[in-house]
Design a protein around this motif. Structure first.
Motif, PDB file in Angstrom:
ATOM      1  N   ALA A 294       0.841  -1.244   0.058  1.00 18.22           N
ATOM      2  CA  ALA A 294      -0.082   0.020  -0.117  1.00 18.22           C
ATOM      3  C   ALA A 294       0.906   1.190  -0.072  1.00 18.22           C
ATOM      4  O   ALA A 294       0.297   2.052  -0.701  1.00 18.22           O
ATOM      5  CB  ALA A 294      -0.938  -0.082   1.061  1.00 18.22           C
ATOM      6  N   SER A 295       1.874   1.251   0.727  1.00 13.85           N
ATOM      7  CA  SER A 295       2.777   2.216   0.768  1.00 13.85           C
ATOM      8  C   SER A 295       3.559   2.450  -0.521  1.00 13.85           C
ATOM      9  O   SER A 295       3.772   3.733  -0.934  1.00 13.85           O
ATOM     10  CB  SER A 295       3.942   2.087   1.957  1.00 13.85           C
ATOM     11  OG  SER A 295       3.232   2.234   2.949  1.00 13.85           O
ATOM     12  N   MET A 296       4.113   1.395  -0.968  1.00 16.60           N
ATOM     13  CA  MET A 296       4.649   1.306  -2.369  1.00 16.60           C
ATOM     14  C   MET A 296       3.573   1.925  -3.532  1.00 16.60           C
ATOM     15  O   MET A 296       4.018   2.845  -4.332  1.00 16.60           O
ATOM     16  CB  MET A 296       5.304   0.190  -2.832  1.00 16.60           C
ATOM     17  CG  MET A 296       6.300  -0.524  -1.822  1.00 16.60           C
ATOM     18  SD  MET A 296       7.871   0.798  -2.239  1.00 16.60           S
ATOM     19  CE  MET A 296       7.548   1.636  -0.961  1.00 16.60           C
ATOM     20  N   LEU A 297       2.391   1.664  -3.329  1.00 16.95           N
ATOM     21  CA  LEU A 297       1.416   2.071  -4.455  1.00 16.95           C
ATOM     22  C   LEU A 297       1.386   3.652  -4.285  1.00 16.95           C
ATOM     23  O   LEU A 297       1.296   4.269  -5.217  1.00 16.95           O
ATOM     24  CB  LEU A 297       0.086   1.437  -4.273  1.00 16.95           C
ATOM     25  CG  LEU A 297      -1.236   1.901  -5.035  1.00 16.95           C
ATOM     26  CD1 LEU A 297      -0.779   1.748  -6.569  1.00 16.95           C
ATOM     27  CD2 LEU A 297      -2.333   1.215  -4.626  1.00 16.95           C
ATOM     28  N   TRP A 298       1.303   4.002  -2.921  1.00 13.79           N
ATOM     29  CA  TRP A 298       0.976   5.654  -2.699  1.00 13.79           C
ATOM     30  C   TRP A 298       2.411   6.391  -3.319  1.00 13.79           C
ATOM     31  O   TRP A 298       2.243   7.404  -3.982  1.00 13.79           O
ATOM     32  CB  TRP A 298       0.723   5.831  -1.341  1.00 13.79           C
ATOM     33  CG  TRP A 298       0.682   7.119  -1.195  1.00 13.79           C
ATOM     34  CD1 TRP A 298       1.655   8.081  -0.560  1.00 13.79           C
ATOM     35  CD2 TRP A 298      -0.105   8.124  -1.461  1.00 13.79           C
ATOM     36  NE1 TRP A 298       1.482   9.514  -0.521  1.00 13.79           N
ATOM     37  CE2 TRP A 298      -0.029   9.573  -1.015  1.00 13.79           C
ATOM     38  CE3 TRP A 298      -1.642   7.960  -1.989  1.00 13.79           C
ATOM     39  CZ2 TRP A 298      -0.831  10.488  -1.212  1.00 13.79           C
ATOM     40  CZ3 TRP A 298      -2.354   9.024  -2.276  1.00 13.79           C
ATOM     41  CH2 TRP A 298      -2.062  10.279  -1.968  1.00 13.79           C
ATOM     42  N   GLN A 299       3.567   5.599  -3.176  1.00 17.22           N
ATOM     43  CA  GLN A 299       4.842   6.348  -3.524  1.00 17.22           C
ATOM     44  C   GLN A 299       4.732   6.675  -5.011  1.00 17.22           C
ATOM     45  O   GLN A 299       5.134   7.539  -5.692  1.00 17.22           O
ATOM     46  CB  GLN A 299       6.023   5.631  -3.119  1.00 17.22           C
ATOM     47  CG  GLN A 299       6.405   5.953  -1.701  1.00 17.22           C
ATOM     48  CD  GLN A 299       7.716   5.060  -1.228  1.00 17.22           C
ATOM     49  OE1 GLN A 299       8.048   4.365  -2.061  1.00 17.22           O
ATOM     50  NE2 GLN A 299       7.952   5.492  -0.214  1.00 17.22           N
ATOM     51  N   HIS A 300       4.201   5.494  -5.688  1.00 14.28           N
ATOM     52  CA  HIS A 300       4.096   5.335  -7.193  1.00 14.28           C
ATOM     53  C   HIS A 300       3.116   6.464  -7.651  1.00 14.28           C
ATOM     54  O   HIS A 300       3.281   7.193  -8.662  1.00 14.28           O
ATOM     55  CB  HIS A 300       3.609   4.154  -7.687  1.00 14.28           C
ATOM     56  CG  HIS A 300       3.391   4.101  -9.242  1.00 14.28           C
ATOM     57  ND1 HIS A 300       4.703   3.971 -10.273  1.00 14.28           N
ATOM     58  CD2 HIS A 300       2.221   3.890  -9.835  1.00 14.28           C
ATOM     59  CE1 HIS A 300       3.958   3.980 -11.433  1.00 14.28           C
ATOM     60  NE2 HIS A 300       2.688   3.960 -11.261  1.00 14.28           N
ATOM     61  N   MET A 301       2.190   6.553  -6.846  1.00 16.28           N
ATOM     62  CA  MET A 301       0.898   7.490  -7.220  1.00 16.28           C
ATOM     63  C   MET A 301       1.494   8.946  -7.053  1.00 16.28           C
ATOM     64  O   MET A 301       1.023   9.724  -7.597  1.00 16.28           O
ATOM     65  CB  MET A 301      -0.411   7.221  -6.513  1.00 16.28           C
ATOM     66  CG  MET A 301      -1.106   6.068  -6.748  1.00 16.28           C
ATOM     67  SD  MET A 301      -2.544   5.791  -5.513  1.00 16.28           S
ATOM     68  CE  MET A 301      -3.414   7.302  -5.667  1.00 16.28           C
ATOM     69  N   SER A 302       2.337   9.126  -5.891  1.00 19.53           N
ATOM     70  CA  SER A 302       2.839  10.383  -5.661  1.00 19.53           C
ATOM     71  C   SER A 302       3.802  11.205  -6.698  1.00 19.53           C
ATOM     72  O   SER A 302       4.142  12.157  -6.926  1.00 19.53           O
ATOM     73  CB  SER A 302       3.478  10.524  -4.201  1.00 19.53           C
ATOM     74  OG  SER A 302       4.662   9.660  -4.202  1.00 19.53           O
ATOM     75  N   LEU A 303       4.116  10.123  -7.745  1.00 22.73           N
ATOM     76  CA  LEU A 303       4.759  10.654  -8.903  1.00 22.73           C
ATOM     77  C   LEU A 303       4.023  11.547  -9.828  1.00 22.73           C
ATOM     78  O   LEU A 303       4.497  12.285 -10.602  1.00 22.73           O
ATOM     79  CB  LEU A 303       5.582   9.597  -9.660  1.00 22.73           C
ATOM     80  CG  LEU A 303       6.419   8.647  -8.965  1.00 22.73           C
ATOM     81  CD1 LEU A 303       6.843   7.457  -9.756  1.00 22.73           C
ATOM     82  CD2 LEU A 303       7.721   9.496  -8.618  1.00 22.73           C
ATOM     83  N   ASN A 304       2.710  11.331  -9.639  1.00 19.45           N
ATOM     84  CA  ASN A 304       1.802  12.128 -10.209  1.00 19.45           C
ATOM     85  C   ASN A 304       1.718  13.471  -9.775  1.00 19.45           C
ATOM     86  O   ASN A 304       1.327  13.493  -8.525  1.00 19.45           O
ATOM     87  CB  ASN A 304       0.358  11.555 -10.422  1.00 19.45           C
ATOM     88  CG  ASN A 304      -0.605  12.097 -11.142  1.00 19.45           C
ATOM     89  OD1 ASN A 304      -0.802  13.123 -11.194  1.00 19.45           O
ATOM     90  ND2 ASN A 304      -1.496  11.534 -11.783  1.00 19.45           N
ATOM     91  N   PRO A 305       1.517  14.565 -10.341  1.00 19.25           N
ATOM     92  CA  PRO A 305       1.689  15.949  -9.740  1.00 19.25           C
ATOM     93  C   PRO A 305       0.584  16.141  -9.154  1.00 19.25           C
ATOM     94  O   PRO A 305       0.594  17.026  -8.004  1.00 19.25           O
ATOM     95  CB  PRO A 305       1.746  16.933 -11.124  1.00 19.25           C
ATOM     96  CG  PRO A 305       2.498  15.980 -12.198  1.00 19.25           C
ATOM     97  CD  PRO A 305       1.785  14.654 -11.866  1.00 19.25           C
TER      98      PRO A 305
END
Length: 126
Positions: free
Chosen positions: A21-32
């Motif tokens: 879940a944390s990794m998914l959020w980090q991936h999503m946080s690449l989105n501006p």
């Protein structure tokens, strides 16, 4: 002794799920559009979902014919490994240290209110 093995397996699976879940959020946080948030959304999400799941498992354990070992795997193990009070506390203190008082208060309130509502939900839905 067998119960400890089931708790161990569930706890490992829950911890991996929390990490994902944390990794998914980090991936999503690449989105501006997600980059400027300071709210610890992954921890809030897993804690609320964990509150729902533990109540769901306890409510239906008898109807689903869960053995004591399977119930321990799902509740103490999986939900215990998935949810995280220590991360919740640390992230809350980090918000305070960095001066995000309003976000801290919202995080605490959302965690408690949504967690309790999620825990009640399995008992009110049919």
């Amino acid at each position: 002794m067998k119960e400890l093995l089931f708790i161990f397996i569930g706890g490992g699976a829950g911890s991996v799920m929390r990490f994902m879940a944390s990794m998914l959020w980090q991936h999503m946080s690449l989105n501006p559009r997600f980059q400027d948030t300071v709210m610890p959304w992954p921890t809030l999400f897993v804690n609320v979902l964990g509150c729902f799941l533990i109540s769901l498992f306890y409510k239906h354990s008898e109807a689903w014919g869960l053995t004591i070992e399977m119930r321990l795997l799902l509740t103490t193990g999986l939900c215990g490994g998935f949810t995280t009070f220590s991360t919740f506390s640390y992230e809350g203190l980090t918000l305070l240290r960095e001066g995000y008082i309003a976000t801290y208060l919202m995080y605490i309130a959302l965690s408690i209110v949504l967690g309790l509502l999620a825990a009640v939900l399995p008992f009110v839905i049919k």
